[in-house]
Design a protein around this motif. Structure first.
Motif, PDB file in Angstrom:
ATOM      1  N   GLN A  54       6.929-101.206 -30.433  1.00  0.00           N
ATOM      2  CA  GLN A  54       7.164-101.752 -31.433  1.00  0.00           C
ATOM      3  C   GLN A  54       5.076-102.160 -31.927  1.00  0.00           C
ATOM      4  O   GLN A  54       4.982-101.510 -32.814  1.00  0.00           O
ATOM      5  CB  GLN A  54       7.296-103.047 -31.330  1.00  0.00           C
ATOM      6  N   GLU A  55       4.501-101.916 -30.791  1.00  0.00           N
ATOM      7  CA  GLU A  55       3.134-101.028 -31.291  1.00  0.00           C
ATOM      8  C   GLU A  55       3.210-100.219 -32.400  1.00  0.00           C
ATOM      9  O   GLU A  55       2.435-100.120 -33.488  1.00  0.00           O
ATOM     10  CB  GLU A  55       2.527-101.776 -30.656  1.00  0.00           C
ATOM     11  N   LYS A  65       2.296-105.996 -34.967  1.00  0.00           N
ATOM     12  CA  LYS A  65       3.722-106.041 -34.131  1.00  0.00           C
ATOM     13  C   LYS A  65       4.483-107.438 -33.972  1.00  0.00           C
ATOM     14  O   LYS A  65       5.727-107.156 -34.146  1.00  0.00           O
ATOM     15  CB  LYS A  65       3.407-105.846 -32.497  1.00  0.00           C
TER      16      LYS A  65
END
Length: 101
Positions: A54-55, A65
């Motif tokens: 996600q980051e 994020k």
């Protein structure tokens, strides 16, 4: 987990009973929440298949994020512009086609 033991025969009638008829305010809210969830699941699976976090996705689209997390959990729906940025960042594309009549 609750199951229906395959007793539901008419899902449209069941949705009408639980969430109101098509066009009602309650049904529109349910449909919107369902689309949010569906969109989030599509993007989650695409991200996982791309093997990015996600980051990493957030960095690629200049976001956070937590924003990606909220989309994937179906809590929010990204704008069309953000959706296309996510799709592009995942190396995917969207095709819009007319159905064959």
């Amino acid at each position: 987990m609750q199951t229906n033991n395959h007793q539901i025969r008419d899902y449209s009638a069941e949705l009408d009973r639980k969430y109101g008829t098509v066009g009602s305010k309650e049904r529109e809210l349910f449909d919107e929440e369902a689309w949010n969830f569906y969109t989030g699941q599509l993007l989650l699976e695409a991200r996982k298949e791309s093997k990015i976090t996600q980051e990493e996705l957030a960095q690629r689209i200049n976001s956070s994020k937590s924003y990606i997390s909220r989309i994937e959990r179906g809590l929010i729906t990204p704008s069309v512009g953000v959706f296309y940025r996510i799709i592009n960042a995942l190396g995917m594309r969207v095709d819009i086609v007319k159905p064959i009549a």
